[in-house]
Scaffold this motif. Structure first.
Motif, mmCIF file in Angstrom:
data_model
loop_
_atom_site.group_PDB
_atom_site.id
_atom_site.type_symbol
_atom_site.label_atom_id
_atom_site.label_comp_id
_atom_site.label_asym_id
_atom_site.label_seq_id
_atom_site.Cartn_x
_atom_site.Cartn_y
_atom_site.Cartn_z
ATOM 1 N N PHE A 379 7.533 42.762 48.679
ATOM 2 C CA PHE A 379 8.716 43.621 48.611
ATOM 3 C C PHE A 379 8.303 45.095 48.686
ATOM 4 C CE2 PHE A 379 11.144 40.012 46.812
ATOM 5 C CZ PHE A 379 12.272 40.119 47.617
ATOM 6 N N ASP A 433 14.455 45.538 49.882
ATOM 7 C CA ASP A 433 15.372 44.968 48.891
ATOM 8 C C ASP A 433 16.664 44.442 49.501
ATOM 9 O OD1 ASP A 433 13.947 45.130 46.446
ATOM 10 O OD2 ASP A 433 14.199 47.304 46.467
ATOM 11 N N SER A 436 16.563 41.163 48.216
ATOM 12 C CA SER A 436 16.271 41.004 46.787
ATOM 13 C C SER A 436 17.401 40.344 46.023
ATOM 14 C CB SER A 436 15.963 42.364 46.148
ATOM 15 O OG SER A 436 17.134 43.161 46.078
ATOM 16 N N HIS A 450 5.056 43.012 44.395
ATOM 17 C CA HIS A 450 5.808 44.262 44.387
ATOM 18 C C HIS A 450 4.903 45.345 44.978
ATOM 19 C CE1 HIS A 450 8.937 42.559 41.753
ATOM 20 N NE2 HIS A 450 7.952 42.002 41.079
ATOM 21 N N ARG A 463 14.185 40.585 42.493
ATOM 22 C CA ARG A 463 13.157 40.227 43.486
ATOM 23 C C ARG A 463 12.468 38.921 43.089
ATOM 24 N NH1 ARG A 463 9.682 45.834 44.223
ATOM 25 N NH2 ARG A 463 11.156 47.033 45.515
#
Length: 838
Positions: A379, A433, A436, A450, A463
């Protein structure tokens, strides 16, 4: 619980991945079947519309139309004068952002269905934001004014620390709920607690891990950290950009609005340089997004949505780089300042490669996850970062397939790319995102990195919730936070928010939002920009800033968070869902399980059916099996093709998964194939592995016994006022007797079940089998009255079961009658002969 309410007004706020969509759809299906509603609307973010459509069609047999910007014109063609889409189509899934507009919302309110489900309902509860927030609030507030309308609100984040928005959410259900005090724990508040408990469902994962002697499998989450240190070049670049930002936010002139635009531009730039050189360069070349606003308040609203990871708004559109310089400030910049800005952008471009140690650490983290057999999602905050990281991963991990999915892509293209990536055995998804929330990724991915830290713990949890949820086939999922040991912005976000969030979740088992978390973070970051002079030595300033500003604010903030945790502990006991006594419906649930079969029954069926059809079971465990079907019938393969998985060489093979779940598409396809070929008299003999008649000789009976497999059909008639609704239901049933059909001795249901498990002990010649079968078939008319009586008994038993469940749940009257369709169908005749009888 829902059906005790009239109308149904419910807030379903279960944890991410527990099953809110299924729960709300179950309520809708029940209301439709009972005839209490005829029309249904789902309001949801546009990227969730197709997922809702699939869930309703596949699990609830509801064919819903999508009402989106791209479909509305087509649906409106052919409408009569003064007829709305919502008059014409009984089941609709509507984009909330499309229907909330000034042009559309009144039409929807006028023709609104009797039942509305609002997904991501927290996005509609805050009327204090910008125009878009107000429009969403107005839409749901107007819908809720009709007190006869059924309304189900669905969200995993009902309380993000904004008390006003939370009370608005409750007020949609009942105006009295919107006026409740924040603290309901005193004994004097018992009546208010009871009122809220009637409308509020909030189950945590721990609540459903074990229920009614059934375990619900959730993966174990393993949280890891991956750190790096800034290279000397990158560290100096950060310090130089921080000096630039300090100069810009201190600049006077232009009024409050211009100053707020400069502030958000500076903060967005700091976030971009921490993300990647690609995002930093794009930000330095672009104009500031808040420049398009008309006031300081609008600038703050847009800035928070694009920079601070707010979760009371959809994540759509928040992955664009924010821009570094307001266009309106450009005339005031001298030649040297413009040159300085261009030089910073060029330096950002030059940091790509060896100077970017974050990228090096990110690649190492992904390589480690892949080596453990994981399929990770990486992400990123910005589109440019995602594309930059994906390109690097493709170059470094040549044996893996890497795909980037960002907000540049339309919603359907995002889903198409994710589905195509899932076909590859080694796969890495790099995403912003925009993925997400909402979209379920647990079937194909089991780790999250992350790459950019979320600046909101709730976004962080969203997430991880894409993979850590019910239906995850892996027993463990990995979540990795990547951050710079010497990156001051990462350090603030970690120390103030994310480490505390992780500790609370590990201790309590759930995430706890804290009031004003974003304003606290904003205040600290504002101090970072405003404290000290731009020309002072940066490193020394940062050390003093940590001691004098960050540490005191962190301590105070964490105390407030601890109080919120304690309040959450109290609320978990105050609002435990104890209204339905499990023991009162456990017997009915067990009867249903017996009728449907469990994992062991499914394993027996799948293993035997596949081997009989030419398959080879290549692996098997407690959760399912894999079978190679190279020599299986083509007609079966065609039904399984959508689940076919690639081989190790990346090419398709004929190995298929068969999880021990009744609802898995492959199990359903296999069962349909076996049944269809058994009922088809023209099917080739080698395909008919299940037969409608059979005779065995066994030591399990002392006299000839016969088992009939029946298909029993019923008319379910529900009445709601003058409305009468007829539905057809069916079940398979066993009817057994010993002796001849004209003088039968009927056997109890348990004895009929026992016959199924008997094994042959001696041979039966074909002539003997035909003789015994024909005698039973010829005598079936003599059993007609008994079979019809059996069908009536089953109808009464089903009705009593409905009544017991209704009484146990204390729900309203069923207004239901059940009549059997006669005569029942005889699908199979199976004769059991004792050993020694001819």
């Amino acid at each position: 619980m829902a059906l005790r309410l009239d109308p149904v007004r419910l807030l379903i706020a279960d944890d991410v991945g527990v099953g809110k969509t299924i729960e709300s759809a179950l309520i809708a299906r029940e209301l439709l079947d009972r005839g209490e509603v005829n029309r249904l609307a789902i309001l949801c973010p546009p990227h969730l519309a197709e997922q809702w459509q699939r869930e309703l069609a596949e699990k609830f047999n509801l064919d819903a139309e999508l009402v989106l910007p791209g479909t509305a014109n087509r649906l409106e063609r052919g409408l009569a004068l003064n007829e709305s889409i919502f008059d014409r189509y009984p089941f609709v899934i509507v984009s909330t952002d499309f229907i909330k507009t000034d042009r559309r919302w009144q039409e929807f309110v006028r023709a609104c269905p009797e039942l509305v489900i609002v997904d991501e309902a927290h996005e509609c509860a805050d009327q204090s934001g910008g125009r878009s927030s107000h429009q969403r609030y107005r839409l749901i507030a107007e819908i809720s004014r009709d007190t006869s309308r059924h309304l189900i609100l669905v969200t995993a984040t009902p309380h993000s620390g904004n008390e006003g928005a939370f009370h608005n959410l409750l007020g949609f259900l009942d105006p009295r709920l919107g006026q409740l005090p924040d603290d309901l724990s005193p004994e004097a508040r018992r009546a208010e607690r009871k009122l809220l408990a009637n409308h509020f469902v909030q189950r945590r994962r721990s609540d459903v891990l074990r229920y009614l002697d059934t375990s619900t499998a959730f993966p174990k989450r393993e949280s890891l950290d991956q750190t790096y240190k800034l290279s000397p070049e990158y560290r100096q670049f950060f310090y130089d950009v921080l000096r630039w930002c300090r100069e810009r936010v201190r600049q006077s002139g232009g009024g409050e609005h211009r100053q707020r635009v400069r502030w958000w531009a500076a903060l967005g730039l700091l976030r971009a340089i921490g993300s990647s050189p690609a995002a930093a360069a794009a930000t330095l070349y672009q104009r500031a997004l808040p420049e398009a606003t008309a006031s300081a308040a609008e600038a703050d609203d847009l800035g928070r949505r694009t920079v601070m990871d707010l979760t009371d708004e959809t994540a759509e559109g928040t992955d664009v780089t924010p821009g570094a310089e307001p266009e309106s400030d450009e005339p005031t910049l001298g030649a040297s300042e413009r040159r300085r800005l261009r030089e910073l952008a060029l330096r950002a471009q030059q940091l790509k490669g060896p100077a970017d140690r974050k990228l090096e650490a990110g690649i190492a983290a992904v390589r480690e996850l892949v080596s453990r057999g994981k399929s990770p999602i990486v992400f990123c905050k910005f589109i440019e970062t995602a594309e930059y990281v994906a390109a690097a991963l493709r170059n470094e991990l040549r044996d893996a397939t890497v795909e980037a999915v960002t907000g540049r892509l339309p919603h359907d293209e995002r889903e198409r790319r994710v589905a195509a990536l899932a076909e590859h055995p080694k796969r890495i998804l790099v995403a912003t995102d925009c993925l997400s929330e909402g979209i379920n990724l647990q079937e194909h991915f089991d780790a999250v990195l992350h790459y950019d830290l979320a600046w909101n713990p709730t976004r962080h949890e969203q997430r991880e919730g894409r993979v850590d949820r019910f239906g995850q086939p892996s027993k463990s999922v990995f979540t990795v936070m990547l951050y710079g040991d010497d990156n001051p912005v990462d350090g603030i976000v970690l120390d103030v928010l994310l480490r505390k969030h992780r500790a609370i979740r590990e201790s309590l088992g759930v995430s706890v939002p804290v009031p004003e978390s974003q304003s606290v973070l904003e205040a600290i970051l504002e101090g970072l920009l405003l404290r000290g002079r731009p020309d002072e030595e940066i490193l020394g300033q940062l050390e003093l800033f940590e001691r004098d500003v960050v540490a005191p604010r962190r301590i105070e903030f964490h105390r407030e968070w601890d109080r919120a945790v304690e309040q959450e502990r109290k609320s978990r006991s105050l609002f435990a869902q104890e209204g339905i006594k499990a023991e009162e419906v456990a017997a009915e649930l067990e009867a249903t399980r017996q009728a449907l079969g469990g994992p062991l029954d499914i394993r027996w069926f799948a293993e035997n059916a596949l081997v009989s059809l030419g398959g080879v079971v290549t692996s098997i465990d407690q959760d399912g099996l894999q079978a190679s079907l190279d020599h299986a019938p083509r007609a079966l393969l065609d039904q399984l093709a959508v689940e076919r998985r690639p081989g190790a060489n990346g090419n398709r093979d004929d190995t298929f998964p068969f999880p021990f779940s009744r609802t898995h598409p492959n199990i359903q396809a296999l069962a349909s194939f076996v049944l269809d070929t058994a009922l088809d008299p023209h099917a080739p003999s080698e395909l008919r592995i299940a037969r409608r008649g059979g005779v065995i000789r066994t030591r399990g009976v002392e006299r000839r016994s016969t088992l009939l497999l029946l298909r029993l059909r019923y008319n379910f008639v529900t009445r709601h006022g003058a409305d009468v609704r007829l539905q057809l239901g069916e079940e398979a049933g066993l009817f057994a007797f010993s002796g001849s059909p004209d003088r039968p001795e009927f056997l109890a249901p348990a004895e009929a079940e026992r016959l199924l498990s008997l094994e042959p002990a001696a041979n039966v010649t074909p002539d003997q089998a035909r003789y015994h079968l024909q005698r039973i078939i010829d005598g079936l008319p003599a059993l007609q009255d008994a079979l019809e009586a059996f069908a009536h008994q089953r109808a009464k038993a089903i009705h009593r079961s409905h009544e017991r469940v209704a009484a146990g749940a204390k729900i309203r009257s069923l207004n239901l009658s059940i009549e059997p369709c006669l005569p029942p169908d005889i699908l199979g005749v199976y004769v059991y002969l004792p050993v020694g009888q001819q």
